[in-house]
Write a protein that holds these residues in place. Structure first.
Motif, PDB file in Angstrom:
ATOM      1  N   ILE B   7       0.826  -1.122   0.060  1.00 34.10           N
ATOM      2  CA  ILE B   7       0.038   0.012  -0.194  1.00 34.10           C
ATOM      3  C   ILE B   7       0.909   1.153   0.134  1.00 34.10           C
ATOM      4  O   ILE B   7       1.848   1.314   0.896  1.00 34.10           O
ATOM      5  CB  ILE B   7      -0.735  -0.032   1.291  1.00 34.10           C
ATOM      6  CG1 ILE B   7      -1.942  -1.304   1.061  1.00 34.10           C
ATOM      7  CG2 ILE B   7      -1.821   1.303   1.411  1.00 34.10           C
ATOM      8  CD1 ILE B   7      -2.807  -1.208   2.292  1.00 34.10           C
ATOM      9  N   ALA B   8       0.592   2.308  -0.911  1.00 36.89           N
ATOM     10  CA  ALA B   8       1.278   3.398  -1.024  1.00 36.89           C
ATOM     11  C   ALA B   8       0.899   4.632  -0.179  1.00 36.89           C
ATOM     12  O   ALA B   8      -0.529   4.609  -0.410  1.00 36.89           O
ATOM     13  CB  ALA B   8       1.702   3.970  -2.487  1.00 36.89           C
ATOM     14  N   VAL B  38       4.496   1.514   1.006  1.00 34.00           N
ATOM     15  CA  VAL B  38       5.625   2.175   0.074  1.00 34.00           C
ATOM     16  C   VAL B  38       5.181   3.730  -0.144  1.00 34.00           C
ATOM     17  O   VAL B  38       3.867   4.087   0.136  1.00 34.00           O
ATOM     18  CB  VAL B  38       5.102   1.607  -1.620  1.00 34.00           C
ATOM     19  CG1 VAL B  38       5.977   1.981  -2.478  1.00 34.00           C
ATOM     20  CG2 VAL B  38       5.244   0.187  -1.335  1.00 34.00           C
ATOM     21  N   CYS B  39       6.133   4.404  -0.124  1.00 30.83           N
ATOM     22  CA  CYS B  39       6.187   5.910  -0.292  1.00 30.83           C
ATOM     23  C   CYS B  39       7.421   6.397  -0.826  1.00 30.83           C
ATOM     24  O   CYS B  39       8.348   5.669  -1.616  1.00 30.83           O
ATOM     25  CB  CYS B  39       5.975   6.599   1.347  1.00 30.83           C
ATOM     26  SG  CYS B  39       7.649   6.554   2.119  1.00 30.83           S
ATOM     27  N   VAL B  61       9.080   0.954   2.408  1.00 33.88           N
ATOM     28  CA  VAL B  61       9.908   1.059   1.270  1.00 33.88           C
ATOM     29  C   VAL B  61       9.755   2.547   0.866  1.00 33.88           C
ATOM     30  O   VAL B  61       8.868   3.023   0.931  1.00 33.88           O
ATOM     31  CB  VAL B  61       9.273   0.142   0.172  1.00 33.88           C
ATOM     32  CG1 VAL B  61      10.136   0.296  -0.994  1.00 33.88           C
ATOM     33  CG2 VAL B  61       9.330  -1.404   0.593  1.00 33.88           C
ATOM     34  N   GLY B  62      10.969   3.113   0.579  1.00 29.48           N
ATOM     35  CA  GLY B  62      11.063   4.521   0.001  1.00 29.48           C
ATOM     36  C   GLY B  62      11.536   4.321  -1.208  1.00 29.48           C
ATOM     37  O   GLY B  62      13.070   4.149  -1.477  1.00 29.48           O
ATOM     38  N   VAL B  92       6.473   4.636  -7.304  1.00 29.55           N
ATOM     39  CA  VAL B  92       5.674   4.579  -5.875  1.00 29.55           C
ATOM     40  C   VAL B  92       4.361   4.079  -6.265  1.00 29.55           C
ATOM     41  O   VAL B  92       3.846   3.192  -5.483  1.00 29.55           O
ATOM     42  CB  VAL B  92       5.351   5.974  -5.197  1.00 29.55           C
ATOM     43  CG1 VAL B  92       4.785   6.167  -3.994  1.00 29.55           C
ATOM     44  CG2 VAL B  92       7.020   6.735  -5.090  1.00 29.55           C
ATOM     45  N   VAL B  93       3.374   4.657  -6.988  1.00 27.68           N
ATOM     46  CA  VAL B  93       2.127   4.097  -7.456  1.00 27.68           C
ATOM     47  C   VAL B  93       2.034   2.558  -7.856  1.00 27.68           C
ATOM     48  O   VAL B  93       1.421   1.896  -7.498  1.00 27.68           O
ATOM     49  CB  VAL B  93       1.273   4.947  -7.894  1.00 27.68           C
ATOM     50  CG1 VAL B  93       1.069   6.210  -7.235  1.00 27.68           C
ATOM     51  CG2 VAL B  93       1.312   5.314  -9.188  1.00 27.68           C
ATOM     52  N   LYS B  94       2.894   2.463  -8.922  1.00 23.96           N
ATOM     53  CA  LYS B  94       2.958   1.123  -9.641  1.00 23.96           C
ATOM     54  C   LYS B  94       3.451   0.019  -8.767  1.00 23.96           C
ATOM     55  O   LYS B  94       2.830  -1.167  -8.773  1.00 23.96           O
ATOM     56  CB  LYS B  94       3.735   1.244 -10.682  1.00 23.96           C
ATOM     57  CG  LYS B  94       3.269   1.797 -11.959  1.00 23.96           C
ATOM     58  CD  LYS B  94       3.847   1.553 -13.150  1.00 23.96           C
ATOM     59  CE  LYS B  94       3.337   2.429 -14.449  1.00 23.96           C
ATOM     60  NZ  LYS B  94       3.902   2.203 -15.877  1.00 23.96           N
ATOM     61  N   SER B  95       4.252   0.325  -7.805  1.00 23.16           N
ATOM     62  CA  SER B  95       4.810  -0.825  -6.913  1.00 23.16           C
ATOM     63  C   SER B  95       3.819  -1.081  -5.721  1.00 23.16           C
ATOM     64  O   SER B  95       3.753  -1.591  -4.761  1.00 23.16           O
ATOM     65  CB  SER B  95       5.889  -0.222  -6.284  1.00 23.16           C
ATOM     66  OG  SER B  95       6.934  -0.188  -7.019  1.00 23.16           O
TER      67      SER B  95
END
Lengths: 161, 161, 161, 161
Positions: B7-8, B38-39, B61-62, B92-95
C-alpha cells in the motif's frame, strides 16, 4: 533504520547451469551475512540469487521492468514495479552499495557501466572484461571464487554513502 | 513469497500538522494489518507514514528521487535509489496495489493521475478532488476517517494483479 | 541555437471529435507562431495537434512511451523513443515551457501534476479542474477559446528558464 | 513523416582533443548525409558532434539528464528535458537507429550495453572493446576511420524498425 547493507546481483535472465549455481551460492552468502539482495527480479541469475538468499531467510528486492508484480520470480519479497523497461537497470545498481556480476549479457553490461559511472564497485564472476582503446580497464574486480566475490564485495561497501 | 500486500501512502514533503497526524495513523494501521508501506521516502507525509508503520514493526519502502540513500527518512528500511527525480512518482504508485493520499500538492496530484491511469485505486483523506469539463470525477474515493481509509484500501486490493 | 519556444499539447489518445478539432487548431496556431510542438507522440489529441502543426510546416516532437518509433503518429517528425511507459509523461511536460491541455483523462492529469510541480504553466481547454480540501485550485488557467489558449500560453513562457 | 534517419553519437562529456576532432567530423558527415543527430546534449563529444552537424545545417537532438534546457550545449536545436539523470542514456540510444561511439567512459559503456541489448548496432571509434569470460565479443563494430564509421552506420540502419 538504514543499518542494512544492500548488494545487487546482476546477470542474465537466461543463464547457464554454471551461472545459476554461482548466483545461488552468492545470494545465499549475501543473506547469511545479513545484507539485503537487490536484483532485476526476473529469472535466470536473478532468480537463482533470490533463491539462495531466501534459503538463508534473507531479504530480496526485485526491481521489475514491466507493469506487473506477477512477473517477479517466486523468491522476490519486495517487488518494485517500475514499468521503465531497460531503464530499470539504473535503479538496480543505484539501490546497491556494491554490485556482483555473474556472467551476463548486454543488459548486464549496461548495469556495469551505470554502476561504475556512479562510483559503485563491481565484482565480477565469469563476466565481461573491458578494455578501451586497447588498454585493459580495471573497473571490474574479477575474481574466480564465490567466497572471494562476496568477501571483497562486503569489504568495498562505503557506509558513508 | 508475494503474499504481502503493498500500500502506498502519498502526500506532501511539507505537510501540515494535521496531515502528519493522519499519515502517521494511516501508516500505523497499514503495518498493524500486515501490509508493506510504500512511499516516496522523504519527509512530511512520507516520513510520518513510515514512522507510524515502524512503530508497529511494519516494513517500509522508500522510492527516492535522488542519487543517495542518505536522503531517506530515518524510518525507511528499504531505500530504492532511482535518480529519476519526479519520474519516481510513477514507481511509487505502480509498486502499490492501492494508494492512500493524505493532503498533497502537485506532486501528489501527478501520483493520483498515474495511479488512476493504471487502474490502481486511490483513497483520499483531505486531498484533491477532481472534475472534468465541469462534471465531478469519481476516481478518488474520498473519506473522512483514517479507519475508513485503511479499511476501504484493504478491501480494494485485487490480489489477481 | 535555443531560440525556439517549446509548447506541449497534452490530452487523451482516445479523444472526442470536439477535442480533436480543438487540438488540431491549437497545433496549427502553435506552428504558425513559430514554436516547436511537443507531445506524447501517439493518437487522439496528440495526433490532431501534430497534424495541425504539420499543416503550417511546424516542427513536431513525439515523446513515445514504447520501444518503437513506428508507434508515432504520421505527423511526428522527431520521435523520441523512451521505453518508459507512463514515466514518459514527465518528459513531455519538462521538455516544454508551457503546456496546453485539451480534454484529457488520468494520464493527462498526471502530466498536469508534473507540470505544475515543476513550475511549468498549464492552460486548459475543456480539461480537468481541481480543488483541494474543498477549495478551488488556480493552478490550471482555464480558457474557452483556442485563440486565447495559445495567446496566453505564449505570454507565459519564461525565457530565462 | 518519419523519413529521416536518426543516428546517435555517444562519448564522454570530458573528451580528449582527438575525440573532439573525431566527433565533430562524424557529426558533420551525419548531417551532410541528411540524418538527424541524437546525443546526450551536454559538452565534450556531444557538443563536438552537434557543432559538426550544425555546420552542415543538420538537425540536432539533445536528451538532457537534468531539469533545465539551459544545460544543453549551444548547438542543440531540440533539447529534450528528462530530469532522469543517468537513465536518460537509455533514451539516447533507443531514439537512434544506429549508434556511433567516440572514445567514452563508463556512461558511454552503459549506452553501448543498452544499444546492443536492444538490437541497435554500435560502431566504435577509439572506444571500448569487450570480452566475456575471456572470449572477445563482436558486438561493437570497431573502425579506424571517420568515413568508415559513418558509411557503416548508415548501411546498418534497418528502416523496418
Amino acid at each position: 533504520m538504514l543499518n542494512k547493507k544492500f548488494i545487487a546481483v546482476i546477470g542474465s535472465g537466461e543463464a547457464t547451469a554454471q551461472e545459476i549455481k554461482l548466483a545461488e551460492a552468492v545470494g545465499k552468502e549475501i543473506a547469511r551475512r545479513g545484507a539485503v539482495l537487490v536484483c532485476g527480479g526476473l529469472g535466470g541469475v536473478m532468480e537463482a540469487a533470490c533463491r539462495g538468499a531466501a534459503s538463508e531467510n534473507g531479504i530480496t528486492v526485485g526491481i521489475l521492468p514491466g507493469d506487473s508484480r506477477k512477473a517477479a520470480n517466486p523468491y522476490v519479497q519486495i517487488p518494485i514495479v517500475t514499468g521503465l523497461s531497460h531503464a530499470r537497470n539504473v535503479i538496480v545498481v543505484k539501490s546497491a552499495q556494491v554490485v556482483i556480476a555473474v556472467g551476463g549479457s548486454y543488459g548486464t553490461l549496461s548495469e556495469i557501466g551505470h554502476a561504475l559511472q556512479n562510483g559503485i564497485p563491481v565484482v565480477g564472476l565469469q563476466t565481461w572484461s573491458l578494455s578501451k582503446d586497447n588498454k585493459p580497464d580495471s573497473g571490474i574486480i574479477t575474481v574466480d571464487k564465490i567466497q572471494d566475490a562476496v568477501e571483497i564485495a562486503f569489504s568495498l561497501i562505503d557506509n558513508s554513502k
